[in-house]
Design a protein around this motif. Structure first.
Motif, PDB file in Angstrom:
ATOM      1  N   VAL A 291       0.850  -1.189   0.000  1.00 44.91           N
ATOM      2  CA  VAL A 291       0.000   0.000   0.000  1.00 44.91           C
ATOM      3  C   VAL A 291       0.888   1.242   0.000  1.00 44.91           C
ATOM      4  CG1 VAL A 291      -1.606   1.359   1.387  1.00 44.91           C
ATOM      5  CG2 VAL A 291      -1.965  -1.090   1.114  1.00 44.91           C
ATOM      6  N   SER A 292       0.567   2.177  -0.856  1.00 44.83           N
ATOM      7  CA  SER A 292       1.302   3.446  -0.906  1.00 44.83           C
ATOM      8  C   SER A 292       0.330   4.588  -0.623  1.00 44.83           C
ATOM      9  CB  SER A 292       1.957   3.634  -2.278  1.00 44.83           C
ATOM     10  OG  SER A 292       2.561   4.911  -2.370  1.00 44.83           O
ATOM     11  N   LEU A 293       0.361   5.093   0.610  1.00 44.71           N
ATOM     12  CA  LEU A 293      -0.492   6.232   0.953  1.00 44.71           C
ATOM     13  C   LEU A 293      -0.091   7.468   0.151  1.00 44.71           C
ATOM     14  CD1 LEU A 293      -0.659   5.810   4.843  1.00 44.71           C
ATOM     15  CD2 LEU A 293      -2.301   5.035   3.124  1.00 44.71           C
ATOM     16  N   ARG A 294       1.187   7.572  -0.164  1.00 42.95           N
ATOM     17  CA  ARG A 294       1.663   8.707  -0.967  1.00 42.95           C
ATOM     18  C   ARG A 294       1.055   8.661  -2.376  1.00 42.95           C
ATOM     19  NH1 ARG A 294       8.022   9.980  -2.421  1.00 42.95           N
ATOM     20  NH2 ARG A 294       7.647  11.868  -3.648  1.00 42.95           N
ATOM     21  N   ALA A 295       0.998   7.448  -2.964  1.00 42.19           N
ATOM     22  CA  ALA A 295       0.418   7.322  -4.306  1.00 42.19           C
ATOM     23  C   ALA A 295      -1.073   7.650  -4.280  1.00 42.19           C
ATOM     24  CB  ALA A 295       0.639   5.906  -4.834  1.00 42.19           C
ATOM     25  N   ARG A 296      -1.767   7.240  -3.212  1.00 41.21           N
ATOM     26  CA  ARG A 296      -3.195   7.561  -3.098  1.00 41.21           C
ATOM     27  C   ARG A 296      -3.407   9.069  -3.022  1.00 41.21           C
ATOM     28  NH1 ARG A 296      -5.231   3.104   1.399  1.00 41.21           N
ATOM     29  NH2 ARG A 296      -5.158   1.260   0.029  1.00 41.21           N
ATOM     30  N   LYS A 297      -2.582   9.749  -2.223  1.00 38.69           N
ATOM     31  CA  LYS A 297      -2.712  11.201  -2.104  1.00 38.69           C
ATOM     32  C   LYS A 297      -2.386  11.877  -3.431  1.00 38.69           C
ATOM     33  CE  LYS A 297      -1.596  11.413   2.843  1.00 38.69           C
ATOM     34  NZ  LYS A 297      -0.612  11.898   3.848  1.00 38.69           N
ATOM     35  N   LYS A 298      -1.398  11.334  -4.156  1.00 34.93           N
ATOM     36  CA  LYS A 298      -1.025  11.921  -5.445  1.00 34.93           C
ATOM     37  C   LYS A 298      -2.169  11.817  -6.447  1.00 34.93           C
ATOM     38  CE  LYS A 298       2.631  11.701  -8.937  1.00 34.93           C
ATOM     39  NZ  LYS A 298       3.887  11.003  -9.348  1.00 34.93           N
ATOM     40  N   VAL A 299      -2.846  10.645  -6.472  1.00 32.50           N
ATOM     41  CA  VAL A 299      -3.978  10.460  -7.378  1.00 32.50           C
ATOM     42  C   VAL A 299      -5.112  11.413  -7.013  1.00 32.50           C
ATOM     43  CG1 VAL A 299      -5.792   8.855  -8.074  1.00 32.50           C
ATOM     44  CG2 VAL A 299      -3.425   8.083  -7.982  1.00 32.50           C
ATOM     45  N   ALA A 300      -5.411  11.518  -5.714  1.00 26.95           N
ATOM     46  CA  ALA A 300      -6.485  12.416  -5.278  1.00 26.95           C
ATOM     47  C   ALA A 300      -6.166  13.865  -5.630  1.00 26.95           C
ATOM     48  CB  ALA A 300      -6.702  12.267  -3.775  1.00 26.95           C
ATOM     49  N   LYS A 301      -4.897  14.250  -5.471  1.00 31.38           N
ATOM     50  CA  LYS A 301      -4.489  15.619  -5.796  1.00 31.38           C
ATOM     51  C   LYS A 301      -4.613  15.877  -7.296  1.00 31.38           C
ATOM     52  CE  LYS A 301      -0.653  18.821  -4.951  1.00 31.38           C
ATOM     53  NZ  LYS A 301       0.719  18.947  -4.377  1.00 31.38           N
ATOM     54  N   HIS A 302      -4.214  14.883  -8.095  1.00 32.44           N
ATOM     55  CA  HIS A 302      -4.294  15.018  -9.550  1.00 32.44           C
ATOM     56  C   HIS A 302      -5.744  15.133 -10.010  1.00 32.44           C
ATOM     57  CE1 HIS A 302      -2.606  14.678 -13.579  1.00 32.44           C
ATOM     58  NE2 HIS A 302      -3.598  13.870 -13.887  1.00 32.44           N
ATOM     59  N   GLN A 303      -6.616  14.345  -9.404  1.00 30.61           N
ATOM     60  CA  GLN A 303      -8.038  14.420  -9.751  1.00 30.61           C
ATOM     61  C   GLN A 303      -8.619  15.781  -9.392  1.00 30.61           C
ATOM     62  OE1 GLN A 303      -9.304  10.778  -7.626  1.00 30.61           O
ATOM     63  NE2 GLN A 303     -10.205  10.148  -9.556  1.00 30.61           N
TER      64      GLN A 303
END
Length: 226
Positions: free
Chosen positions: A127-139
């Motif tokens: 699990v990558s919490l950083r990747a999840r935040k990056k996707v949410a920020k991009h959206q």
């Protein structure tokens, strides 16, 4: 998940072997390769130019460290096909027919739970919490940009070329979350198929455990007798 027939289906020799989807961690592989390079560089240097007991200590340390580093970085992988899920973790290999997969969970780690309630972590799909935040920020940026362009074009009396398709192009899931979605889809679609029946098998990775124990024993003896 259960099957109406309690007997294991006979293998169909005429049926081609299902092709695996393979999931691995690029970051883990890169980190493992770097650690192995450093360990090999330092270890070989100690073997070649060390004096007294140093070469033996270096050799024992390499025998201990190299298998463990490889096991926890390069080895983990998840193989999935239409019949089963095979998890290659650092010290074990677990094979679960889809009929035995109760759920696939994601929280601070990704794991599969079998029908008996036993949990197995998916080391290769961290699990990558950083990747999840990056996707949410991009959206969020894509949605804000879409509204801004649409507003300006509407004020000019022209249709906006930046429509919903632009927002749809933004990634909606991180890579590991998408991998878990793929595995859930396979589990739901294949659980009741005859080829996906069977029992869960677990095999210890003695090819990793054996050398690591040998290196630890030799290293302990050398230190104790030093």
């Amino acid at each position: 998940m259960s099957t109406p027939d309690h007997q294991s289906p006979l293998p169909d020799a005429s049926r081609p072997e299902a092709k695996d989807r393979i999931y691995r961690s690029p970051a883990g592989i890169a980190g493992g390769a770097l650690l192995l390079f450093i360990a090999g560089w330092l270890g070989v240097d100690a073997l070649v130019s060390g004096t007294g007991r140093t070469p033996w200590l270096a050799l024992a340390a390499l025998i201990l460290v190299v298998p463990l580093v490889a096991a926890f970085t390069l080895r983990p992988a998840v193989y999935a096909n239409e019949d089963r899920l095979r998890i290659r973790n650092p010290l074990r290999v677990i094979v679960l027919p889809w009929s035995k997969v109760a759920s696939l969970r994601s929280s601070y780690s990704n794991e599969v739970v079998d029908t008996d309630g036993t949990k197995y972590q998916l080391w290769a799909v961290p699990v990558s919490l950083r990747a999840r935040k990056k996707v949410a920020k991009h959206q969020g940026r894509a949605a804000t940009g879409s509204r801004g362009v649409e507003g300006r074009m509407a004020g000019m009396g022209r249709p906006s070329p930046f429509d919903r398709g632009a927002v749809a192009d933004a990634p909606t899931r991180s890579q590991t979350d998408q991998a878990m979605d793929d595995l859930r889809g396979l589990a739901e679609a294949r659980a009741h198929e005859p080829q996906a029946q069977g029992e869960v098998t677990v095999r210890w990775a003695y090819e990793v455990i054996g050398p690591a124990i040998a290196g630890a024993v030799v290293l302990a003896i050398l230190i104790a007798t030093g």
